[in-house]
Design a protein around this motif. Structure first.
Motif, short mmCIF file in Angstrom:
data_model
loop_
_atom_site.label_atom_id
_atom_site.label_comp_id
_atom_site.label_asym_id
_atom_site.label_seq_id
_atom_site.Cartn_x
_atom_site.Cartn_y
_atom_site.Cartn_z
N ALA A 345 59.51 1.86 37.78
CA ALA A 345 58.92 0.77 38.18
C ALA A 345 57.77 0.89 39.23
O ALA A 345 57.70 1.85 39.87
N GLY A 346 56.74 -0.12 39.17
CA GLY A 346 55.65 0.12 40.08
C GLY A 346 55.10 -1.10 40.62
O GLY A 346 55.07 -2.13 40.11
N TYR A 347 54.45 -0.76 41.78
CA TYR A 347 53.29 -1.81 42.24
C TYR A 347 52.02 -1.24 41.73
O TYR A 347 51.55 -0.45 42.48
N GLY A 348 51.28 -2.19 41.04
CA GLY A 348 50.04 -1.71 40.81
C GLY A 348 48.89 -2.84 41.21
O GLY A 348 49.18 -3.92 41.34
N PHE A 349 47.93 -2.08 41.58
CA PHE A 349 46.43 -3.00 41.82
C PHE A 349 45.42 -2.25 41.20
O PHE A 349 45.06 -1.63 41.00
N VAL A 350 44.47 -3.60 40.67
CA VAL A 350 43.08 -3.62 40.37
C VAL A 350 42.31 -4.07 41.58
O VAL A 350 42.18 -5.35 41.93
N GLN A 351 41.40 -3.21 41.96
CA GLN A 351 40.77 -3.43 43.03
C GLN A 351 39.28 -2.91 42.75
O GLN A 351 38.74 -1.99 42.99
N PRO A 352 38.28 -4.21 42.58
CA PRO A 352 37.02 -4.04 42.14
C PRO A 352 36.24 -3.73 43.57
O PRO A 352 36.90 -4.50 44.61
N SER A 353 34.91 -3.31 43.66
CA SER A 353 34.33 -3.66 44.96
C SER A 353 32.94 -3.24 44.54
O SER A 353 32.19 -2.89 43.77
N ASN A 354 32.00 -4.15 45.62
CA ASN A 354 30.83 -3.98 45.33
C ASN A 354 30.27 -3.20 46.32
O ASN A 354 28.93 -3.25 46.70
N SER A 355 30.86 -2.21 47.01
CA SER A 355 30.44 -1.23 47.76
C SER A 355 29.42 -0.24 47.18
O SER A 355 29.45 0.02 45.99
N PRO A 454 36.79 -11.43 43.48
CA PRO A 454 35.72 -10.79 43.82
C PRO A 454 36.03 -10.16 45.07
O PRO A 454 36.15 -10.86 46.18
N GLY A 455 35.93 -8.80 45.60
CA GLY A 455 36.10 -8.36 46.84
C GLY A 455 37.75 -8.24 47.04
O GLY A 455 38.21 -7.64 48.36
N GLY A 456 38.45 -8.65 46.33
CA GLY A 456 39.97 -8.65 46.37
C GLY A 456 40.72 -7.86 45.58
O GLY A 456 40.23 -6.71 44.90
N THR A 484 61.18 -10.60 28.74
CA THR A 484 60.32 -9.85 27.76
C THR A 484 58.97 -9.40 29.00
O THR A 484 58.24 -8.63 28.45
N ALA A 485 59.12 -9.75 30.01
CA ALA A 485 57.75 -9.41 30.79
C ALA A 485 57.89 -7.97 31.18
O ALA A 485 58.91 -7.35 31.76
N TYR A 486 56.56 -7.36 31.40
CA TYR A 486 56.41 -6.22 32.12
C TYR A 486 55.84 -6.10 33.36
O TYR A 486 55.94 -5.58 34.31
N SER A 487 54.91 -7.23 33.47
CA SER A 487 54.18 -7.43 35.00
C SER A 487 54.14 -8.69 35.25
O SER A 487 53.96 -9.70 34.38
N HIS A 488 54.42 -8.93 36.78
CA HIS A 488 54.16 -10.17 37.25
C HIS A 488 53.04 -9.76 38.10
O HIS A 488 52.74 -9.28 39.01
N SER A 489 51.87 -10.72 37.48
CA SER A 489 50.76 -10.44 37.97
C SER A 489 50.23 -11.57 38.87
O SER A 489 50.50 -12.70 38.65
N VAL A 490 49.69 -11.12 40.05
CA VAL A 490 49.57 -12.23 41.27
C VAL A 490 47.99 -12.07 41.80
O VAL A 490 47.66 -10.95 41.91
N VAL A 491 47.55 -13.40 42.04
CA VAL A 491 46.28 -13.29 42.59
C VAL A 491 46.59 -14.34 43.89
O VAL A 491 47.47 -15.18 43.78
N GLY A 492 45.84 -14.42 44.91
CA GLY A 492 45.97 -15.25 45.85
C GLY A 492 44.54 -15.66 46.62
O GLY A 492 43.35 -14.82 46.78
N VAL A 493 44.28 -16.74 47.23
CA VAL A 493 43.38 -17.27 48.09
C VAL A 493 43.66 -17.65 49.47
O VAL A 493 44.81 -18.11 49.72
N GLY A 494 42.57 -17.47 50.16
CA GLY A 494 42.77 -17.99 51.73
C GLY A 494 41.63 -18.84 52.08
O GLY A 494 40.34 -18.58 51.56
#
Length: 584
Positions: A345-355, A454-456, A484-494
């Motif tokens: 099991a894992g905690y995964g992250f997709v992090q694009p950047s404009n760096s 974007p940026g997150g 049947t789920a493999y991923s609980h995919s989450v986004v957030g805004v503030g």
């Protein structure tokens, strides 16, 4: 023939039921139906003096507030956004400002009032306190609120003009070598579906936290599913389903519940398990908290803790602005289910950047956890992913892998409490459960690009796993999509408080991100504890085919709607209007 006294009693009962069943709104201060000062005092006496009337915690920074204290203000300001226990330890504060409408932030330039908070709080330390609070609110048509820690992304632990039941100080943990649910006097088997009732178990109270439970279980070498935050109350976690790294092997937290003690809306204290109050038992395991009553005691199955390997795998572009970033990330994502099926099991992250700095920021990575497993297996499973990406897009991506070994998952977890999640801010999140069909979508890369802030980042909790998949959807009220789920995919805004335009834009953007995930998995759902509170068709999204049964149970145990909360079961007949809860 009924006697005159009986007729009078029936008439009075009908008039009371009619008054509170058909009242247009819940009573608020200033209404004729709001209790007098003397009534509150009498109520407090019946509670042994545990009734509170707390001021807003941010009031220490505002002259004119009853708790104004300029010496305390700097400390409260510092703790507001850095310390979750600060909000947990306050009877009315909550982790996210927007749910009390930013009504009293600890900043002198901000406005301050108690309008976003409960009026009175019962500092419950025993079930009888909860029972009396429910009866008082029901008989006087007062809005009820239930709070433990205040860590709630849907804002269900704070309510204006309410009487709040604060269960934070209800404690009591007992470990069992074996546990058999109470039969309620009926001579029949009481074996919970999918669980051995003679297993080791832990009984705990409404105010006990993830840290409390796991520390106790660890003393006998056992484990429980847990969140990343040690201070989060376990009750709200388990009633929503409760995903975790450990649960991917043994099931969701709701799948492991053996028995519950509940104070129901009519003020009764009942036992719910596989033998008695079965519908209530089914509903409370995944149907959400603060809806069907207040759970004051839980018993949960335990299982042996195991040595744990943590393998951190990361892939990032080594060229500026790689146009293949999402293609590579999507390919890796399609390979993750095979790893999960192998027990990881894992905690995964997709992090694009404009760096503009090569290799800085942009990456996709997973913290993989293997219980009782050798890290070599994960390396063998992950290596082909890296090889394919390097062969398909040569000289574009760098690959890293780090291995860490722990005697048990508890050893890792105790040393790595979640301190990165924001508190004391304005934030809303959205999510979607993704099955293999969604992950295998040939257009996955474009969906990911639309869903990532974007940026997150987009967070991929790879916590479905065999332990969750092998439970029947009918086991409890958990959203069937979990099975049947493999991923609980989450986004957030503030957003910055009081910046209305910014808030509107951020919420609009969140809709775009969640819409992409929804289009990717249209037949799935979302995890109710970490979801968009403004989600359309949220009853179906959070509970799927289970919702009609949940609604019927809600109407059966709470016909007068003593309990109400946003984005909850059975809330269709009411809405919040200017700080007051009214019928629609």
């Amino acid at each position: 023939m009924r006697s005159p006294a009986t007729k009078l009693a029936i008439g009075l009962l009908l008039s009371v039921l009619t008054k509170y069943t058909h009242a247009t709104c819940k009573a608020i201060p200033g209404d004729p139906g709001w209790p007098s000062v003397q009534e509150w005092a009498t109520f407090n006496a019946s509670l042994d003096g545990v009734l509170l009337k707390p001021p807003p915690p941010g009031g220490v920074c505002h002259p004119g507030e009853p708790n104004y204290d300029p010496a305390l203000c700097p400390n409260v300001t510092a703790l507001w956004t850095t310390s979750f226990p600060f909000h947990e330890d306050d009877p009315i504060s909550n982790a996210f400002n927007n749910w009390n409408n930013d009504s009293c932030l600890p900043y002198p330039q901000a406005p301050c009032s108690g309008e976003g908070y409960p009026i009175y709080v019962v500092n419950a330390t025993k079930p009888e306190h909860v029972q009396k609070a429910i009866n008082f609110a029901r008989e006087r048509n007062i809005r009820l609120n239930v709070k433990c820690s205040g860590h709630d992304y849907l804002g269900r632990s704070v309510a204006p003009n309410s009487l709040s039941i604060w269960v934070h100080n209800m404690h009591g943990i007992e470990l069992h070598d074996s546990f058999v649910p109470q039969r309620g006097g009926k001579n029949r088997s009481c074996i919970p579906e999918g669980l051995d009732p003679f297993t080791s178990a832990i009984t705990f109270a409404a105010g006990d936290t993830n840290g409390d439970l796991y520390a106790a279980a660890n003393t006998i070498g056992m484990a429980v599913p847990v969140t990343g935050g040690h201070d989060v109350c376990y009750g709200g976690y388990v009633t929503g389903a409760g995903h975790s790294i450990l649960g991917a092997r043994h099931g969701l937290a709701a799948d492991l519940v053996l028995e519950l003690t509940v104070v129901t809306p009519d003020g009764n204290i009942v036992i719910a398990n596989s033998c008695q109050n079965r519908d209530l038992f089914w509903a409370l395991r995944g149907g959400g908290g603060a809806t069907f009553g207040v759970i004051v005691s839980f018993t949960l199955a335990l299982y042996p803790d195991e040595p744990t390997d943590l393998v951190v795998t990361g892939i990032g572009p080594i060229v500026n602005n790689s146009v293949h970033f999402y293609d590579a990330a999507a390919y890796a994502f399609t390979q993750y289910p095979e790893i999960v099926d192998q027990g990881w099991a894992g905690y995964g992250f997709v992090q694009p950047s404009n760096s503009t700095v090569p290799g800085v920021g942009s990456q996709f990575y997973v913290d993989w956890f293997g219980l009782g497993r050798n890290a070599t297996q994960l390396i063998e499973l992950a290596t082909p992913i890296a090889n394919y990406i390097n062969a398909t897009w040569p000289n574009e991506f760098g690959v890293e892998a780090s291995v860490f070994n722990f005697p048990s998952f508890y050893d890792f977890w105790a040393a790595n409490t979640d301190t990165g999640s924001p508190v004391g801010v304005d934030i809303v999140i959205g999510s979607r459960l993704l099955d293999k069909t969604a992950i295998d979508n040939p257009n996955l890369a474009s969906y990911l690009q639309r869903a990532v802030i974007p940026g997150g980042q987009l967070t991929e909790y790879m916590v479905g796993g065999p332990g969750v998949h092998n439970k029947p959807p009918s086991l409890n009220a958990v959203c069937p999509a979990w099975r049947t789920a493999y991923s609980h995919s989450v986004v957030g805004v503030g957003w910055v408080p009081f910046q209305t335009a910014m808030e509107t834009q951020q919420l609009s953007d969140l809709n775009v991100y969640v819409e992409a995930l929804t289009e990717l998995a249209p037949d799935m759902g979302a995890y109710v504890n970490e979801a968009d509170p403004f989600q359309e068709n949220y009853h179906e999204v959070f509970w799927g085919a289970n919702y009609p049964r949940l609604l019927a149970i809600k109407k059966g145990v709470d016909p007068c709607d003593v309990f109400w909360c946003r984005a909850c079961v059975g809330n269709e007949g009411w809405q919040e209007v200017g700080g007051q809860l009214c019928r629609v």
